[in-house]
Design a protein around this motif. Structure first.
Motif, PDB file in Angstrom:
ATOM      1  N   GLY A  13       9.944  -0.789 -26.607  1.00  0.00           N
ATOM      2  CA  GLY A  13       8.930  -0.501 -25.580  1.00  0.00           C
ATOM      3  C   GLY A  13       8.938   0.990 -25.299  1.00  0.00           C
ATOM      4  N   GLY A  16       6.337   2.934 -23.418  1.00  0.00           N
ATOM      5  CA  GLY A  16       5.956   2.392 -22.106  1.00  0.00           C
ATOM      6  C   GLY A  16       6.551   3.175 -20.953  1.00  0.00           C
ATOM      7  N   GLN A  17       6.296   2.621 -19.768  1.00  0.00           N
ATOM      8  CA  GLN A  17       6.682   3.282 -18.507  1.00  0.00           C
ATOM      9  C   GLN A  17       8.186   3.446 -18.318  1.00  0.00           C
ATOM     10  OE1 GLN A  17       5.282   2.467 -14.591  1.00  0.00           O
ATOM     11  NE2 GLN A  17       5.211   0.334 -15.304  1.00  0.00           N
ATOM     12  N   ILE A  18       8.939   2.349 -18.481  1.00  0.00           N
ATOM     13  CA  ILE A  18      10.381   2.423 -18.212  1.00  0.00           C
ATOM     14  C   ILE A  18      11.029   3.390 -19.201  1.00  0.00           C
ATOM     15  CG2 ILE A  18      12.560   1.127 -18.237  1.00  0.00           C
ATOM     16  CD1 ILE A  18      10.999  -1.319 -17.268  1.00  0.00           C
ATOM     17  N   ASP A  44       8.097   0.466 -30.958  1.00  0.00           N
ATOM     18  CA  ASP A  44       6.948  -0.049 -30.199  1.00  0.00           C
ATOM     19  C   ASP A  44       6.001  -0.705 -31.207  1.00  0.00           C
ATOM     20  OD1 ASP A  44       4.745  -0.345 -28.170  1.00  0.00           O
ATOM     21  OD2 ASP A  44       6.129   0.877 -26.978  1.00  0.00           O
ATOM     22  N   ILE A  45       4.904  -1.264 -30.692  1.00  0.00           N
ATOM     23  CA  ILE A  45       3.996  -1.993 -31.587  1.00  0.00           C
ATOM     24  C   ILE A  45       3.036  -1.004 -32.287  1.00  0.00           C
ATOM     25  CG2 ILE A  45       4.140  -4.196 -30.371  1.00  0.00           C
ATOM     26  CD1 ILE A  45       1.644  -3.421 -28.785  1.00  0.00           C
ATOM     27  N   MET A  48       0.588   1.422 -30.565  1.00  0.00           N
ATOM     28  CA  MET A  48       1.174   2.432 -29.668  1.00  0.00           C
ATOM     29  C   MET A  48       1.806   3.609 -30.424  1.00  0.00           C
ATOM     30  SD  MET A  48       0.390   1.486 -26.700  1.00  0.00           S
ATOM     31  CE  MET A  48       1.426   2.381 -25.546  1.00  0.00           C
ATOM     32  N   VAL A  89      13.515  -3.142 -23.895  1.00  0.00           N
ATOM     33  CA  VAL A  89      12.601  -2.981 -22.753  1.00  0.00           C
ATOM     34  C   VAL A  89      11.217  -3.530 -23.095  1.00  0.00           C
ATOM     35  CG1 VAL A  89      11.530  -1.258 -21.240  1.00  0.00           C
ATOM     36  CG2 VAL A  89      13.878  -0.886 -22.060  1.00  0.00           C
ATOM     37  N   GLY A  90      10.835  -3.427 -24.352  1.00  0.00           N
ATOM     38  CA  GLY A  90       9.458  -3.724 -24.769  1.00  0.00           C
ATOM     39  C   GLY A  90       9.054  -5.174 -24.531  1.00  0.00           C
ATOM     40  N   MET A  92       5.659  -7.504 -22.060  1.00  0.00           N
ATOM     41  CA  MET A  92       4.566  -7.346 -21.097  1.00  0.00           C
ATOM     42  C   MET A  92       5.137  -7.357 -19.668  1.00  0.00           C
ATOM     43  SD  MET A  92       1.627 -10.052 -20.237  1.00  0.00           S
ATOM     44  CE  MET A  92       0.974 -10.380 -21.839  1.00  0.00           C
ATOM     45  N   GLN A 114      13.252 -10.326 -32.396  1.00  0.00           N
ATOM     46  CA  GLN A 114      14.215  -9.220 -32.322  1.00  0.00           C
ATOM     47  C   GLN A 114      15.656  -9.720 -32.463  1.00  0.00           C
ATOM     48  OE1 GLN A 114      13.198  -6.703 -28.956  1.00  0.00           O
ATOM     49  NE2 GLN A 114      11.279  -6.108 -29.919  1.00  0.00           N
ATOM     50  N   VAL A 131      15.872  -5.936 -20.873  1.00  0.00           N
ATOM     51  CA  VAL A 131      15.208  -5.515 -19.628  1.00  0.00           C
ATOM     52  C   VAL A 131      13.869  -6.246 -19.478  1.00  0.00           C
ATOM     53  CG1 VAL A 131      14.257  -3.515 -18.393  1.00  0.00           C
ATOM     54  CG2 VAL A 131      16.345  -3.260 -19.756  1.00  0.00           C
ATOM     55  N   ASN A 133      11.004  -8.831 -19.108  1.00  0.00           N
ATOM     56  CA  ASN A 133      11.047 -10.091 -18.353  1.00  0.00           C
ATOM     57  C   ASN A 133      10.422 -11.275 -19.074  1.00  0.00           C
ATOM     58  OD1 ASN A 133      12.363  -9.499 -15.887  1.00  0.00           O
ATOM     59  ND2 ASN A 133      10.620  -8.228 -15.299  1.00  0.00           N
ATOM     60  N   LEU A 157      19.520  -7.275 -17.554  1.00  0.00           N
ATOM     61  CA  LEU A 157      19.618  -6.340 -16.430  1.00  0.00           C
ATOM     62  C   LEU A 157      19.446  -7.036 -15.089  1.00  0.00           C
ATOM     63  CD1 LEU A 157      19.798  -3.208 -15.940  1.00  0.00           C
ATOM     64  CD2 LEU A 157      17.332  -3.288 -15.588  1.00  0.00           C
ATOM     65  N   HIS A 189      17.248 -12.867 -12.649  1.00  0.00           N
ATOM     66  CA  HIS A 189      16.496 -11.700 -12.160  1.00  0.00           C
ATOM     67  C   HIS A 189      15.096 -12.204 -11.783  1.00  0.00           C
ATOM     68  CE1 HIS A 189      14.757  -7.769 -11.748  1.00  0.00           C
ATOM     69  NE2 HIS A 189      13.886  -8.006 -12.713  1.00  0.00           N
ATOM     70  N   SER A 244       8.074  -1.633 -11.341  1.00  0.00           N
ATOM     71  CA  SER A 244       9.046  -0.554 -11.148  1.00  0.00           C
ATOM     72  C   SER A 244       9.417   0.054 -12.498  1.00  0.00           C
ATOM     73  CB  SER A 244      10.302  -1.116 -10.485  1.00  0.00           C
ATOM     74  OG  SER A 244      10.913  -2.054 -11.349  1.00  0.00           O
TER      75      SER A 244
HETATM   76  P1  NAD Z   1       4.911  -1.090 -20.165  1.00  0.00           P
HETATM   77  O1  NAD Z   1       3.740  -1.986 -20.387  1.00  0.00           O
HETATM   78  O2  NAD Z   1       4.678   0.248 -19.553  1.00  0.00           O
HETATM   79  O3  NAD Z   1       5.656  -0.829 -21.547  1.00  0.00           O
HETATM   80  C1  NAD Z   1       6.016  -1.873 -22.376  1.00  0.00           C
HETATM   81  C2  NAD Z   1       5.978  -1.352 -23.784  1.00  0.00           C
HETATM   82  O4  NAD Z   1       6.481  -2.378 -24.613  1.00  0.00           O
HETATM   83  C3  NAD Z   1       4.577  -1.014 -24.270  1.00  0.00           C
HETATM   84  O5  NAD Z   1       4.553   0.284 -24.831  1.00  0.00           O
HETATM   85  C4  NAD Z   1       4.315  -2.089 -25.318  1.00  0.00           C
HETATM   86  O6  NAD Z   1       3.460  -1.654 -26.353  1.00  0.00           O
HETATM   87  C5  NAD Z   1       5.726  -2.346 -25.805  1.00  0.00           C
HETATM   88  N1  NAD Z   1       5.881  -3.604 -26.547  1.00  0.00           N
HETATM   89  C6  NAD Z   1       5.201  -4.766 -26.417  1.00  0.00           C
HETATM   90  N2  NAD Z   1       5.611  -5.649 -27.335  1.00  0.00           N
HETATM   91  C7  NAD Z   1       6.581  -5.059 -28.058  1.00  0.00           C
HETATM   92  C8  NAD Z   1       7.380  -5.447 -29.142  1.00  0.00           C
HETATM   93  N3  NAD Z   1       7.279  -6.654 -29.698  1.00  0.00           N
HETATM   94  N4  NAD Z   1       8.280  -4.569 -29.627  1.00  0.00           N
HETATM   95  C9  NAD Z   1       8.413  -3.339 -29.103  1.00  0.00           C
HETATM   96  N5  NAD Z   1       7.659  -2.889 -28.068  1.00  0.00           N
HETATM   97  C10 NAD Z   1       6.763  -3.741 -27.562  1.00  0.00           C
HETATM   98  O7  NAD Z   1       5.979  -1.938 -19.339  1.00  0.00           O
HETATM   99  P2  NAD Z   1       7.255  -1.417 -18.545  1.00  0.00           P
HETATM  100  O8  NAD Z   1       6.850  -1.106 -17.164  1.00  0.00           O
HETATM  101  O9  NAD Z   1       7.959  -0.393 -19.355  1.00  0.00           O
HETATM  102  O10 NAD Z   1       8.098  -2.791 -18.467  1.00  0.00           O
HETATM  103  C11 NAD Z   1       8.654  -3.360 -19.627  1.00  0.00           C
HETATM  104  C12 NAD Z   1       9.291  -4.706 -19.300  1.00  0.00           C
HETATM  105  O11 NAD Z   1      10.392  -4.525 -18.404  1.00  0.00           O
HETATM  106  C13 NAD Z   1       8.372  -5.697 -18.590  1.00  0.00           C
HETATM  107  O12 NAD Z   1       8.579  -6.993 -19.112  1.00  0.00           O
HETATM  108  C14 NAD Z   1       8.812  -5.619 -17.145  1.00  0.00           C
HETATM  109  O13 NAD Z   1       8.484  -6.786 -16.433  1.00  0.00           O
HETATM  110  C15 NAD Z   1      10.302  -5.477 -17.346  1.00  0.00           C
HETATM  111  N6  NAD Z   1      11.075  -4.982 -16.207  1.00  0.00           N
HETATM  112  C16 NAD Z   1      12.314  -5.523 -16.026  1.00  0.00           C
HETATM  113  C17 NAD Z   1      13.119  -5.080 -14.996  1.00  0.00           C
HETATM  114  C18 NAD Z   1      14.486  -5.649 -14.779  1.00  0.00           C
HETATM  115  O14 NAD Z   1      15.139  -5.280 -13.793  1.00  0.00           O
HETATM  116  N7  NAD Z   1      15.001  -6.545 -15.617  1.00  0.00           N
HETATM  117  C19 NAD Z   1      12.645  -4.075 -14.142  1.00  0.00           C
HETATM  118  C20 NAD Z   1      11.386  -3.545 -14.352  1.00  0.00           C
HETATM  119  C21 NAD Z   1      10.595  -4.011 -15.397  1.00  0.00           C
END
Ligand code: NAD
Ligand code: LMR
Length: 335
Positions: A13, A16-18, A44-45, A48, A89-90, A92, A114, A131, A133, A157, A189, A244
């Motif tokens: 991921g 993405g944001q995290i 990433d996919i 992206m 992390v990657g 939805m 994975q 990470v 969800n 996490l 979580h 977040s």
């Molecule tokens: P985001 O949408 O900004 O980024 C996610 C990235 O993952 C994107 O770039 C997407 O293209 C990529 N992705 C999708 N499928 C993929 C794959 N098969 N392989 C590799 N990359 C792939 O989302 P985000 O805000 O970065 O959050 C990511 C995940 O983390 C979400 O599921 C969110 O709910 C979860 N999250 C978990 C916690 C925790 O405490 N456990 C906290 C915050 C967010």
């Protein structure tokens, strides 16, 4: 002193944001140590990849002393080849009004794929934190499809929940965050998690006292505090219209740093790990427990903590939710 050999760390991921906050911490040396060179693989996919190229440009432009190589890819086999650590992390993220388990069908297959690829490509010593969800159940699936990697190398996490709980207590008592110790997150979580301060302490003017003594309001601890921590992810989504990211990245770094370097003396931390049946939690579920971690990176579940009726009920409720998630996830993965 001779320079250490680099370790290979994968972040998925990565566009993405995290990841945007997490990559800085990792490359700066805040997770694996400021003397530990890093090779980063970024998954990433395919759509992206142009965005990921921008992230790679920024990593170059940060001029990190420890960063030896950056490998951006949409191929799991490349991303996981010989890695020492995986931050998965990657996936939805949820939007306003969704529960994290609503993501299950969409995300769990990512972790099946994975898991298989980690099994085939990663070092057998790889440490994996999920990470994305629903994090606990995704970790369970990832581990299931990676049978050649020991179960204790998979985690999810819940450190973000622990950090949130500590921040609530510190704010309530009016002390600094580091004064609060041994707050536990049990279970999923999700909104059924049990943030438990009954074994925690707060250092007030240099003396550690039980959290309940420092807070002086059991009703607040049993109601508002627990609900605030359980619902914090939803509150952030409501406010930001995005889930977040900065705090999730910080917590992911905290989790991996403690896992690689050990927990501080006298302190434990919470991690979603494969249950061994401790505290009556069904073996095999990925459940958050308090653990201590030694300097070699081996964790041990803290045993012998007293569990009263209030805690038992909450620990079982979150385990029951995880059992249901496991059943659904196994169905989704069976086709
Ligand atoms: P985001 O949408 O900004 O980024 C996610 C990235 O993952 C994107 O770039 C997407 O293209 C990529 N992705 C999708 N499928 C993929 C794959 N098969 N392989 C590799 N990359 C792939 O989302 P985000 O805000 O970065 O959050 C990511 C995940 O983390 C979400 O599921 C969110 O709910 C979860 N999250 C978990 C916690 C925790 O405490 N456990 C906290 C915050 C967010
Ligand atoms: C969080 O706790 O902030 C994340 O799990 C995102 C979410 O969906 O709540």
């Amino acid at each position: 002193m001779a320079e250490k050999d680099p370790i290979k760390v994968c972040v998925t991921g990565a566009a993405g944001q995290i990841a945007y906050s997490l990559l800085y911490q990792v490359a700066k040396g805040q997770v694996f140590g400021d003397d530990q060179p890093i090779i980063l693989t970024l998954l990433d996919i395919p759509p992206m990849m142009p965005v990921l190229q921008g992230v790679v440009m920024e990593l170059d432009d940060c001029a990190f002393s420890l960063l030896r190589e950056v490998i951006p890819t949409s191929d799991e086999a490349v991303a996981f080849k010989d890695i020492d650590a995986a931050m998965l992390v990657g996936a939805m993220p949820r939007r306003e009004g969704m529960e994290r388990k609503d993501l299950l069908a969409a995300n769990v297959k990512i972790f099946k794929s994975q898991g298989k690829s980690l099994d085939a490509n990663a070092k057998k010593t790889v440490k994996v934190v999920v990470v994305g969800n629903p994090a606990n159940t995704n970790a369970l699936i990832c581990k299931k499809y990676a049978p050649s990697i020991p179960a204790e190398n998979f985690s999810c996490l819940t450190r973000l929940d622990q950090n949130r709980a500590k921040a609530q207590i510190a704010g309530r008592v009016g002390v600094t965050i580091d004064s609060v110790k041994n707050v536990i997150i049990w279970g999923n979580h999700s909104s059924t998690q049990f943030p438990d301060v009954s074994h925690g302490t707060v250092s007030v003017k240099g003396t550690a006292v039980p959290v309940s003594e420092a807070v002086k309001d059991d009703n607040w601890i049993k109601n508002e505090f627990i609900k605030t921590v359980q619902q914090r992810g939803a509150a952030v989504i409501k406010a930001r219209k995005l889930s977040s990211a900065m705090s999730a990245a910080k917590a992911t770094g905290d989790h991996m740093r403690d896992w690689f370097k050990g927990t501080p003396q006298g302190e434990y931390t919470s991690m979603g790990i494969v249950s061994d049946g401790s505290y009556g939690i069904e073996a095999g579920l990925v459940y958050s427990f308090p653990v201590t971690i030694d300097k070699s990176g081996k964790y041990t579940i803290v045993q012998g903590l007293e569990v009263d009726t209030f805690a038992r009920e909450k620990m079982d409720a979150t385990a029951n939710e995880l059992k249901q998630e496991m059943t659904t996830a196994l169905e989704v993965c069976s086709d």
